[in-house]
Design a protein around this motif. Structure first.
Motif, PDB file in Angstrom:
ATOM      1  N   VAL A 275      -6.945   0.734 -11.446  1.00  0.00           N
ATOM      2  CA  VAL A 275      -6.169   0.936 -10.213  1.00  0.00           C
ATOM      3  C   VAL A 275      -5.013   1.899 -10.492  1.00  0.00           C
ATOM      4  CG1 VAL A 275      -4.906  -0.199  -8.338  1.00  0.00           C
ATOM      5  CG2 VAL A 275      -6.783  -1.398  -9.458  1.00  0.00           C
TER       6      VAL A 275
ATOM      7  N   THR B  59       4.505   2.551  -4.075  1.00  0.00           N
ATOM      8  CA  THR B  59       3.167   1.962  -4.021  1.00  0.00           C
ATOM      9  C   THR B  59       2.960   1.193  -5.318  1.00  0.00           C
ATOM     10  OG1 THR B  59       0.819   2.351  -3.539  1.00  0.00           O
ATOM     11  CG2 THR B  59       1.909   3.963  -4.973  1.00  0.00           C
TER      12      THR B  59
ATOM     13  N   LEU C 173       0.854  -1.194   0.000  1.00  0.00           N
ATOM     14  CA  LEU C 173       0.000   0.000   0.000  1.00  0.00           C
ATOM     15  C   LEU C 173       0.889   1.242   0.000  1.00  0.00           C
ATOM     16  CD1 LEU C 173      -2.831   1.225   0.118  1.00  0.00           C
ATOM     17  CD2 LEU C 173      -2.723   1.067   2.610  1.00  0.00           C
TER      18      LEU C 173
ATOM     19  N   ILE D   4      -4.232   5.658  -8.666  1.00  0.00           N
ATOM     20  CA  ILE D   4      -2.977   6.097  -8.029  1.00  0.00           C
ATOM     21  C   ILE D   4      -2.501   7.408  -8.653  1.00  0.00           C
ATOM     22  CG2 ILE D   4      -0.506   5.534  -7.746  1.00  0.00           C
ATOM     23  CD1 ILE D   4      -1.399   2.583  -7.402  1.00  0.00           C
TER      24      ILE D   4
ATOM     25  N   LYS E 165     -14.724   5.584  -5.633  1.00  0.00           N
ATOM     26  CA  LYS E 165     -14.637   4.962  -4.308  1.00  0.00           C
ATOM     27  C   LYS E 165     -15.961   4.991  -3.544  1.00  0.00           C
ATOM     28  CE  LYS E 165     -10.845   5.536  -1.757  1.00  0.00           C
ATOM     29  NZ  LYS E 165      -9.857   6.041  -0.789  1.00  0.00           N
TER      30      LYS E 165
ATOM     31  N   LEU F  92      -5.155   6.767  -0.556  1.00  0.00           N
ATOM     32  CA  LEU F  92      -5.242   5.453  -1.205  1.00  0.00           C
ATOM     33  C   LEU F  92      -6.228   4.502  -0.543  1.00  0.00           C
ATOM     34  CD1 LEU F  92      -1.492   4.632  -2.002  1.00  0.00           C
ATOM     35  CD2 LEU F  92      -3.326   5.001  -3.668  1.00  0.00           C
ATOM     36  N   HIS F  93      -6.228   4.467   0.787  1.00  0.00           N
ATOM     37  CA  HIS F  93      -7.026   3.441   1.477  1.00  0.00           C
ATOM     38  C   HIS F  93      -8.485   3.857   1.639  1.00  0.00           C
ATOM     39  CE1 HIS F  93      -8.084   0.115   4.038  1.00  0.00           C
ATOM     40  NE2 HIS F  93      -8.588   0.964   4.903  1.00  0.00           N
TER      41      HIS F  93
ATOM     42  N   THR G 103      -8.050   1.154  -1.384  1.00  0.00           N
ATOM     43  CA  THR G 103      -7.702   1.319  -2.796  1.00  0.00           C
ATOM     44  C   THR G 103      -8.809   0.746  -3.689  1.00  0.00           C
ATOM     45  OG1 THR G 103      -6.639  -0.816  -3.077  1.00  0.00           O
ATOM     46  CG2 THR G 103      -5.263   0.968  -2.212  1.00  0.00           C
TER      47      THR G 103
END
Length: 390
Positions: free
Chosen positions: A240, A211, A200, A244, A307, A296-297, A299
């Motif tokens: 993904v 990452t 992560l 990022i 998200k 990110l979290h 992800t």
């Protein structure tokens, strides 16, 4: 820090931590041989949003979603085992340290662990329930409510009679040399172990931030050059990657190194992976680790895109509480730096059973039955470890 001159094994330290009701984390970084551990002597584990740059040395263990039941936890490294020596932190509480060393000298005989605080309330997702959720997810994606959602499930299985957490950890370390291997046991919370392929946030000794975008799954073939990826997996991995890059953009970070996508093997599976690195000695961004962790979290590899609608879909349709599965964990500010991994290919240890967890990325092209099979393949990682105990 002080070093205890007596020789203790990892087994000794883990057993003493369990006997003394102490939190303990054991881990092995990918492509290394050293199994490390830390023990906290005090009783306060809950923490707020991790601040990586200012944190003392220790081990973070954080859930998929924080709640009253599942909180961000930090195991402070009052005692650190580097594979050979047991080292005491300068600020370790003297009285608790003395008690712990006495426990160590008593040579605990039992292979036990801190049991889950919520043993009775663990619900498990059925095959039909999972397939129905995937069918609804595909319909929601086709209706353009979201691009992708990751749906997961769990499965309770009996633990073998001779099961030992440390023996299982050593088997995982041997079987999965390229994975992050972990065993975390916290009083009042429970015990988890796993072999994660996914970084992560990592900042190594050379101050290089790292990452990765890891997505797309198929059964491993002998030669990765022979891997053939379907459009579904290529697109899933690209999502993904884009996520990022959108995080970098939010932080106005322009100087980064991108390598991939390439095929990597993780146990009995293959994934597509792209690595992103930033040299913090060249780029003045002292809080990049904490800032990226927050962005990110969870992800898109464990939640989805965008998200928010993906997360709401998971909470409405997944049918159980993920708890610490697909959260993140790892050592912070140790001699090797900070290394946080997504908690994948893992299991939670109950008193006589283990709960295995696995997920699959759902896109417009998903076939519900194939996604179920993918979760079966992913659970095989932990099943194989349990099978060594007969």
């Amino acid at each position: 820090m002080g070093t205890d001159t007596r020789v203790y094994t990892l087994q000794d330290i883990f057993r003493a931590a369990i006997a003394g009701q102490k939190a303990v984390a054991v881990w092995r970084l990918p492509n290394t041989d050293t199994v490390q551990a830390c023990v906290q002597l005090g009783k306060q584990f809950t923490t707020g949003q991790p601040q990586l740059e200012t944190s003392p040395f220790g081990f973070f263990f954080c859930p998929f979603q924080t709640s009253r039941q599942n909180q961000n936890l930090f195991i402070k490294g009052d005692l650190y085992f580097d594979g050979d020596d047991l080292v005491t932190a300068a600020d370790a509480p003297a009285q608790q340290l003395d008690s712990f060393l006495k426990l160590l000298q008593q040579e605990q005989q039992n292979d036990s662990w801190h049991p889950s605080a919520d043993d009775e309330n663990h619900t498990c997702q059925t095959e039909q329930g999972f397939i129905d959720a995937v069918t609804k997810a595909v319909a929601a994606i086709q209706a353009e409510e979201m691009e992708k959602v990751v749906l997961s499930r769990n499965n309770r299985i009996q633990l073998p009679d001779q099961f030992s957490p440390i023996a299982a950890l050593k088997s995982m370390a041997a079987a999965y040399p390229r994975a992050f291997i972990s065993l975390v046991s916290i009083p009042g919370v429970g015990t988890w172990m796993g072999a994660s392929p996914e970084i992560l946030v990592s900042i190594n000794e050379q101050q290089v931030f790292h990452t990765m975008a890891l997505a797309g799954t198929q059964t491993a073939v002998e030669n990765v050059a022979d891997a053939i990826w379907r459009q579904k997996e290529i697109e899933e991995q690209a999502m993904v990657e884009r996520y990022i890059l959108s995080c970098f953009k939010k932080l106005r970070l322009r100087d980064y190194n991108e390598v991939g996508p390439r095929t990597v093997i993780a146990g009995n599976l293959m994934h597509l992976r792209t690595d992103f690195k930033v040299n913090l000695r060249d780029v003045h961004f002292p809080t990049l680790g904490t800032d990226m962790l927050e962005l990110l979290h969870p992800t898109s590899a464990v939640c989805g895109l965008p998200k928010e609608p993906a997360l709401q879909f998971i909470l409405a349709h997944e049918g159980y509480n993920r708890s610490y599965y697909s959260g993140y964990l790892g050592p912070v500010n140790g001699s090797n730096g900070t290394h946080l991994y997504v908690n994948l290919r893992c299991m939670e240890l109950l008193e006589h059973e283990a709960i295995l967890y696995a997920g699959a990325g759902i896109t417009e092209a998903s076939d519900p039955q194939k996604e179920w099979q993918e979760t079966q393949h992913k659970m095989q990682t932990m099943r194989e470890i349990l099978s060594i105990f007969g």
